[in-house]
Scaffold this active site. Structure first.
Site, PDB file in Angstrom:
ATOM      1  N   ASP A   1     -21.456  -8.431  17.155  1.00 57.60           N
ATOM      2  CA  ASP A   1     -21.350  -9.660  16.559  1.00 57.60           C
ATOM      3  C   ASP A   1     -20.699  -9.666  15.438  1.00 57.60           C
ATOM      4  O   ASP A   1     -21.382  -9.211  14.267  1.00 57.60           O
ATOM      5  CB  ASP A   1     -22.486 -10.661  16.743  1.00 57.60           C
ATOM      6  CG  ASP A   1     -22.110 -11.676  17.855  1.00 57.60           C
ATOM      7  OD1 ASP A   1     -21.063 -12.136  17.739  1.00 57.60           O
ATOM      8  OD2 ASP A   1     -23.000 -11.836  18.742  1.00 57.60           O
TER       9      ASP A   1
ATOM     10  N   ASP B   1     -28.943 -16.216  24.502  1.00 53.60           N
ATOM     11  CA  ASP B   1     -29.131 -17.064  23.420  1.00 53.60           C
ATOM     12  C   ASP B   1     -27.870 -18.018  23.498  1.00 53.60           C
ATOM     13  O   ASP B   1     -26.852 -17.580  23.855  1.00 53.60           O
ATOM     14  CB  ASP B   1     -29.283 -16.110  22.169  1.00 53.60           C
ATOM     15  CG  ASP B   1     -28.163 -15.214  22.111  1.00 53.60           C
ATOM     16  OD1 ASP B   1     -27.528 -14.907  23.127  1.00 53.60           O
ATOM     17  OD2 ASP B   1     -27.852 -14.866  20.843  1.00 53.60           O
TER      18      ASP B   1
ATOM     19  N   ASP C   1     -29.059 -11.276  20.045  1.00 51.65           N
ATOM     20  CA  ASP C   1     -28.603 -10.817  21.343  1.00 51.65           C
ATOM     21  C   ASP C   1     -29.736  -9.971  21.914  1.00 51.65           C
ATOM     22  O   ASP C   1     -29.824  -9.727  23.067  1.00 51.65           O
ATOM     23  CB  ASP C   1     -27.256 -10.246  21.406  1.00 51.65           C
ATOM     24  CG  ASP C   1     -26.229 -11.488  21.456  1.00 51.65           C
ATOM     25  OD1 ASP C   1     -26.417 -12.164  22.060  1.00 51.65           O
ATOM     26  OD2 ASP C   1     -25.082 -11.250  21.074  1.00 51.65           O
TER      27      ASP C   1
ATOM     28  N   LYS D   1     -14.739 -17.045  18.352  1.00 53.16           N
ATOM     29  CA  LYS D   1     -14.890 -16.156  19.944  1.00 53.16           C
ATOM     30  C   LYS D   1     -13.503 -16.789  20.668  1.00 53.16           C
ATOM     31  O   LYS D   1     -13.177 -17.926  20.770  1.00 53.16           O
ATOM     32  CB  LYS D   1     -16.072 -16.998  20.523  1.00 53.16           C
ATOM     33  CG  LYS D   1     -16.724 -15.950  21.293  1.00 53.16           C
ATOM     34  CD  LYS D   1     -18.168 -16.124  21.669  1.00 53.16           C
ATOM     35  CE  LYS D   1     -18.890 -15.445  22.869  1.00 53.16           C
ATOM     36  NZ  LYS D   1     -20.272 -15.453  22.713  1.00 53.16           N
TER      37      LYS D   1
ATOM     38  N   ASP E   1     -23.899 -10.936  29.958  1.00 53.82           N
ATOM     39  CA  ASP E   1     -25.297 -10.940  29.508  1.00 53.82           C
ATOM     40  C   ASP E   1     -24.969 -10.751  28.301  1.00 53.82           C
ATOM     41  O   ASP E   1     -23.891 -10.451  27.421  1.00 53.82           O
ATOM     42  CB  ASP E   1     -26.068  -9.860  30.203  1.00 53.82           C
ATOM     43  CG  ASP E   1     -27.344 -10.559  30.204  1.00 53.82           C
ATOM     44  OD1 ASP E   1     -28.106 -11.424  29.235  1.00 53.82           O
ATOM     45  OD2 ASP E   1     -27.870 -10.446  31.273  1.00 53.82           O
ATOM     46  N   ASP E   2     -26.234 -10.861  27.267  1.00 51.97           N
ATOM     47  CA  ASP E   2     -26.063 -11.037  25.573  1.00 51.97           C
ATOM     48  C   ASP E   2     -25.872  -9.566  25.245  1.00 51.97           C
ATOM     49  O   ASP E   2     -25.323  -9.423  24.139  1.00 51.97           O
ATOM     50  CB  ASP E   2     -27.373 -11.494  25.034  1.00 51.97           C
ATOM     51  CG  ASP E   2     -27.512 -13.063  25.668  1.00 51.97           C
ATOM     52  OD1 ASP E   2     -26.615 -13.781  25.281  1.00 51.97           O
ATOM     53  OD2 ASP E   2     -28.591 -13.267  26.315  1.00 51.97           O
TER      54      ASP E   2
ATOM     55  N   CYS F   1     -18.610 -18.955  15.051  1.00 55.34           N
ATOM     56  CA  CYS F   1     -18.668 -18.475  16.462  1.00 55.34           C
ATOM     57  C   CYS F   1     -17.538 -19.293  17.102  1.00 55.34           C
ATOM     58  O   CYS F   1     -17.228 -18.772  18.097  1.00 55.34           O
ATOM     59  CB  CYS F   1     -19.871 -18.458  17.128  1.00 55.34           C
ATOM     60  SG  CYS F   1     -20.942 -17.058  16.877  1.00 55.34           S
TER      61      CYS F   1
ATOM     62  N   GLY G   1     -22.205   1.294   8.342  1.00 55.60           N
ATOM     63  CA  GLY G   1     -21.064   0.390   8.487  1.00 55.60           C
ATOM     64  C   GLY G   1     -19.785   0.928   8.229  1.00 55.60           C
ATOM     65  O   GLY G   1     -19.626   1.968   8.262  1.00 55.60           O
ATOM     66  N   HIS G   2     -19.023  -0.024   8.558  1.00 56.72           N
ATOM     67  CA  HIS G   2     -17.577   0.219   8.447  1.00 56.72           C
ATOM     68  C   HIS G   2     -16.878  -1.023   7.821  1.00 56.72           C
ATOM     69  O   HIS G   2     -17.182  -2.012   8.129  1.00 56.72           O
ATOM     70  CB  HIS G   2     -17.037   0.541   9.683  1.00 56.72           C
ATOM     71  CG  HIS G   2     -15.339   0.921   9.899  1.00 56.72           C
ATOM     72  ND1 HIS G   2     -15.253   2.165   9.212  1.00 56.72           N
ATOM     73  CD2 HIS G   2     -14.436   0.232  10.131  1.00 56.72           C
ATOM     74  CE1 HIS G   2     -13.882   2.151   9.536  1.00 56.72           C
ATOM     75  NE2 HIS G   2     -13.380   1.012   9.863  1.00 56.72           N
TER      76      HIS G   2
HETATM   77 CO    CO Z   1     -25.793 -13.857  23.251  1.00 58.62          CO
HETATM   78 CO    CO Z   2     -23.054 -11.690  21.097  1.00 55.96          CO
HETATM   79 CO    CO Z   3     -23.374 -12.617  23.654  1.00 55.98          CO
END
Ligand code: CO
Ligand code: CO
Ligand code: CO
Length: 351
Positions: free
Chosen positions: A69, A228, A92, A22, A51-52, A19, A140-141
């Site tokens: 994600d 989270d 999330d 990100k 927000d998540d 992550c 999916g892709h």
């Molecule tokens: Co989150």
């Molecule tokens: Co996320």
């Molecule tokens: Co998030």
């Protein structure tokens, strides 16, 4: 071009760790600000509060929860990478107090150099985690990409009256964190070849653990706010909560559950690139007391993958939540601080 032998481990295919890939919060914020504002009255939670997951009302007592994600490999075992990515994507939805229902795979995989068996193992890890969560994989892709990546788009359901956002924290609340922090530093050490196997195994099990029970129990303890902990680290996501809720947070660093080895690795100079980016983005809004060691300041900015839930709820509720989590084997969960009225510039005080 790097020699093929250099890339014999899966994490060597990633340009950065987990992550930590990100985008940094300020850069992203600038781009998102230029998008037209949302006008649909059924969009209950959108981009605005960071927000998540998004929440969209489809009936008076029913809303869809959407999140996505994906990231490059953060561990060498493809099966572990798959189940971590899935637990992370589902998180999330759990953080909103919702129930995940369906998921779609997002796959990037190189044309050559990595055996198809690796991709199979990644997807098997994801699918096993979805099965554990009772979530149906519906499609999916995939694209070819020199850097492999995996993650999921997840859809869940929630009663709009029971949505838990990061905007509901109230002065007087206690803060609970349900998983230890430090996995960003540990996985960076793994990528650099300096992590010991036991530390990595502990971090992997923590990241692969679903936040499902933590989320179910928090909704039974009258939670006011939740998020989270992922790429922006404990302090970055706590700041999102403080900002969205209009409150200040006070965190006692000695109470924060963590992997002690992460502090040792940090002292040896191990730092994910996302850690410095988080510090740059958030430092101005955090006040550190003199008793907080430098390595601890860094650990609190450490980008997490599939981290725990940060929950704001009444003092009695927090005690009950931690007890119930411990009774179910989530013994690391702890009360790490409290929510204050906002009085000065620092949105977060760490002492
Ligand atoms: Co989150
Ligand atoms: Co996320
Ligand atoms: Co998030």
């Amino acid at each position: 071009m790097s020699a093929p032998s250099v890339k014999s481990r899966l994490t060597q295919w990633a340009s950065c760790a987990g992550c930590a890939a990100k985008m940094d919060a300020n850069t992203l914020g600038e781009v998102l600000r230029r998008l037209p504002p949302a006008v649909d009255p059924n969009l209950l939670v959108g981009l605005k509060t960071g927000d998540d997951a998004g929440v969209y009302r489809i009936a008076p007592n029913l809303a869809l929860v959407n999140t996505v994600d994906f990231f490059p490999p953060i561990v060498d075992d493809p099966y572990d990478f798959g189940r971590i990515a899935a637990a992370n994507a589902l998180s999330d939805v759990y953080a909103m107090g919702a129930r995940p229902l369906t998921a779609m795979n997002l796959v990037a995989f190189p044309k050559e150099g990595l055996a198809l068996e690796v991709l199979h193992e990644i997807l098997r890890g994801g699918s096993d985690k979805l099965a554990e969560a009772g979530v149906a994989l519906v499609g999916g892709h995939s694209v070819t990409d020199p850097e492999p990546k995996y993650g999921l788009a997840v859809t869940g359901l929630v009663d709009p009256a029971r949505v838990v956002t990061n905007a509901g924290a109230r002065a007087g609340d206690s803060l609970v964190l349900t998983k230890p922090i430090g996995v960003g530093i540990i996985t960076t050490a793994l990528k650099q070849g300096v992590a010991d196997a036991r530390a990595v195994a502990q971090a992997v099990e923590s990241m692969a653990q679903l936040n499902r029970r933590a989320a179910e129990l928090m909704t039974e303890c009258e939670t006011h706010a939740c998020t989270d902990i992922t790429g922006y680290g404990l302090l970055g996501h706590a700041l999102e909560m403080a900002t969205a809720s209009g409150v200040a947070l006070r965190i006692a660093h000695r109470r924060v559950p963590h992997f002690p080895v992460a502090l040792q690795l940090r002292a040896l100079g191990v730092a994910p690139s996302g850690l410095a980016a988080n510090r740059r983005a958030f430092n101005g809004k955090v006040w550190f007391g003199d008793a907080v060691p430098g390595a601890w300041c860094d650990l609190l900015f450490d980008p997490q993958t599939s981290g725990g839930l940060l929950v704001a709820l009444s003092e009695a509720g927090a005690t009950r939540l931690v007890e119930r989590l411990a009774a179910e084997g989530l013994a690391e969960a702890a009360i790490i601080g409290r929510v204050d009225a906002r009085e000065r510039d620092a949105l977060i005080t760490v002492e």
